[in-house]
Design an enzyme around this catalytic site. Structure first.
Site, short mmCIF file in Angstrom:
data_model
loop_
_atom_site.label_atom_id
_atom_site.label_comp_id
_atom_site.label_asym_id
_atom_site.label_seq_id
_atom_site.Cartn_x
_atom_site.Cartn_y
_atom_site.Cartn_z
N ASN A 1 0.87 -1.17 0.00
CA ASN A 1 0.00 0.00 0.00
C ASN A 1 0.91 1.23 0.00
O ASN A 1 1.54 1.53 1.01
CB ASN A 1 -0.89 -0.04 1.25
CG ASN A 1 -1.69 1.24 1.43
OD1 ASN A 1 -1.74 2.08 0.54
ND2 ASN A 1 -2.30 1.39 2.59
N LYS B 1 0.11 4.31 -0.24
CA LYS B 1 -0.47 5.52 0.38
C LYS B 1 -0.20 6.74 -0.50
O LYS B 1 -0.27 6.62 -1.72
CB LYS B 1 0.10 5.68 1.80
CG LYS B 1 -0.05 4.39 2.60
CD LYS B 1 0.23 4.51 4.06
CE LYS B 1 0.04 3.15 4.71
NZ LYS B 1 0.03 3.20 6.16
N HIS C 1 -9.68 1.32 4.63
CA HIS C 1 -8.39 1.42 5.33
C HIS C 1 -8.54 2.41 6.50
O HIS C 1 -9.26 3.41 6.38
CB HIS C 1 -7.31 1.90 4.35
CG HIS C 1 -5.94 1.84 4.95
ND1 HIS C 1 -5.48 2.79 5.83
CD2 HIS C 1 -4.95 0.93 4.82
CE1 HIS C 1 -4.25 2.47 6.21
NE2 HIS C 1 -3.91 1.34 5.61
N GLU D 1 -6.77 4.70 7.60
CA GLU D 1 -6.46 6.10 7.29
C GLU D 1 -7.62 6.77 6.55
O GLU D 1 -7.82 7.98 6.67
CB GLU D 1 -5.15 6.18 6.49
CG GLU D 1 -3.95 5.93 7.41
CD GLU D 1 -2.71 5.41 6.71
OE1 GLU D 1 -2.65 5.42 5.47
OE2 GLU D 1 -1.79 4.96 7.42
N GLU E 1 -5.84 -4.95 10.22
CA GLU E 1 -4.82 -3.92 10.42
C GLU E 1 -5.09 -3.18 11.73
O GLU E 1 -5.81 -2.17 11.72
CB GLU E 1 -4.84 -2.95 9.25
CG GLU E 1 -4.52 -3.58 7.91
CD GLU E 1 -3.83 -2.57 7.00
OE1 GLU E 1 -2.73 -2.87 6.54
OE2 GLU E 1 -4.39 -1.50 6.78
N GLY F 1 2.28 1.93 10.74
CA GLY F 1 3.27 3.00 10.65
C GLY F 1 3.97 3.31 11.95
O GLY F 1 4.64 4.33 12.07
N SER G 1 3.15 -2.48 10.19
CA SER G 1 4.60 -2.58 10.41
C SER G 1 5.18 -3.95 10.00
O SER G 1 6.06 -4.47 10.68
CB SER G 1 4.95 -2.24 11.85
OG SER G 1 4.54 -0.92 12.16
N GLY H 1 2.80 -1.27 4.22
CA GLY H 1 2.88 0.15 3.92
C GLY H 1 4.32 0.56 3.69
O GLY H 1 4.89 0.33 2.62
N GLY H 2 4.92 1.16 4.70
CA GLY H 2 6.27 1.72 4.60
C GLY H 2 7.29 0.82 3.94
O GLY H 2 8.08 1.27 3.09
P1 PGA Z 1 2.70 0.05 7.60
O1 PGA Z 1 1.25 0.30 6.92
O2 PGA Z 1 3.22 -1.23 7.00
O3 PGA Z 1 3.51 1.24 7.21
O4 PGA Z 1 2.48 -0.08 9.06
C1 PGA Z 1 0.36 -0.74 6.69
C2 PGA Z 1 -0.91 -0.23 6.07
O5 PGA Z 1 -1.36 0.87 6.42
O6 PGA Z 1 -1.51 -0.90 5.20
#
Ligand code: PGA
Length: 253
Positions: free
Chosen positions: A9, A11, A95, A97, A167, A173, A213, A234-235
């Site tokens: 993802n 973002k 999601h 966010e 999640e 994050g 994470s 994500g990251g």
């Molecule tokens: P993250 O994000 O791996 O940076 O924690 C995961 C996500 O929001 O799908």
């Protein structure tokens, strides 16, 4: 039976140029990899470019959100028909966010899920509790509620492609990944609730993936759990080497 899905993802990161540069490096790294489905969720302005580039590869791409209507006076939105028209196959729904910053409600997630099914898009429905809810013992209640709302009135026949992403908001994050045991427990709750809604046979075939994470160092540990069917990253999906490292996790033993 449940083929694992490892999806990135992105973002609000990466221009079209940066997205294509990622693919130039990443695609050769995962060429021929067939054990897991590999996916990317670029931002809307890069999605078309990414979809063109990944044609005839082992990587799929999807949108990070969509509206539930086909068209209309909804400034800033993209519809399921528009996604389908650029050969987009997957979409993230609900999601955290989006729930937090765009005020997406459980009802909206439900409408979007129905729209995704109607347009033959593969939905990845995201659910997860906040830290406060976990600390007050409400994890199970939150997960069951979010799943029940998302699946409200959804015909079981349409859910064949549906993927659920667990999640936990506190793990996104933050660098603090949920432990394999915590994730396994949550996935069992989710699978049971999905079963209550669309039948336990279908629930047994539904892929439930984990996000929060995920890194190359913790992927294998998570993937070794029987109820963890993949990862939403994500990251750690932003750099080709790191994401390829996650895709190529090696199960212990
Ligand atoms: P993250 O994000 O791996 O940076 O924690 C995961 C996500 O929001 O799908």
């Amino acid at each position: 039976m449940r083929k694992p899905v490892i999806a990135g993802n992105w973002k609000m990161y990466k221009t079209p140029k940066e997205s294509l540069a990622f693919l130039e490096a990443f695609l050769p790294m995962v060429e021929g990899h067939d054990r897991d489905e590999i996916g990317l969720f670029p931002t809307m302005s890069s999605l078309g470019y990414v979809l063109d580039r990944i044609e005839h590869t082992n990587v799929f791409a999807g949108a990070q959100t969509m509206h539930w209507m086909n068209e209309g006076p909804y400034t800033g939105q993209t519809s399921p028909t528009m996604l389908a028209s650029i050969r987009c196959t997957h979409v993230l729904l609900g999601h955290s966010e989006r729930r937090i910053y765009a005020h997406e409600t459980d009802d909206m997630v439900n409408w979007k899920l129905k729209a995704a099914i109607a347009h033959d898009l593969t939905p990845i429905v995201c659910v997860g509790e906040t830290l406060d809810k976990r600390q007050t013992g409400l994890t199970e209640a939150v997960l069951r509620w979010q799943i029940a709302c998302a699946l409200n009135g959804v015909e079981p026949e349409g859910t064949g492609k549906m993927i659920i992403a667990y999640e936990p908001v506190w793990a996104i994050g933050t660098g603090s990944t949920a432990t394999p045991t915590q994730v396994e427990e949550a996935h069992k709750i989710i699978r049971r609730e999905v079963g209550e809604r669309i039948g336990h046979e279908r629930a047994a075939e539904t892929r439930i993936i984990y996000g929060g994470s995920v890194k190359p160092e913790n992927t294998a540990m998570l993937m070794a759990q029987p109820d963890i069917d993949g990862a939403l990253v994500g990251g750690a999906s932003l750099a080709p080497e790191t994401f390829a490292g996650i895709v190529k996790y090696q199960l212990p033993g």
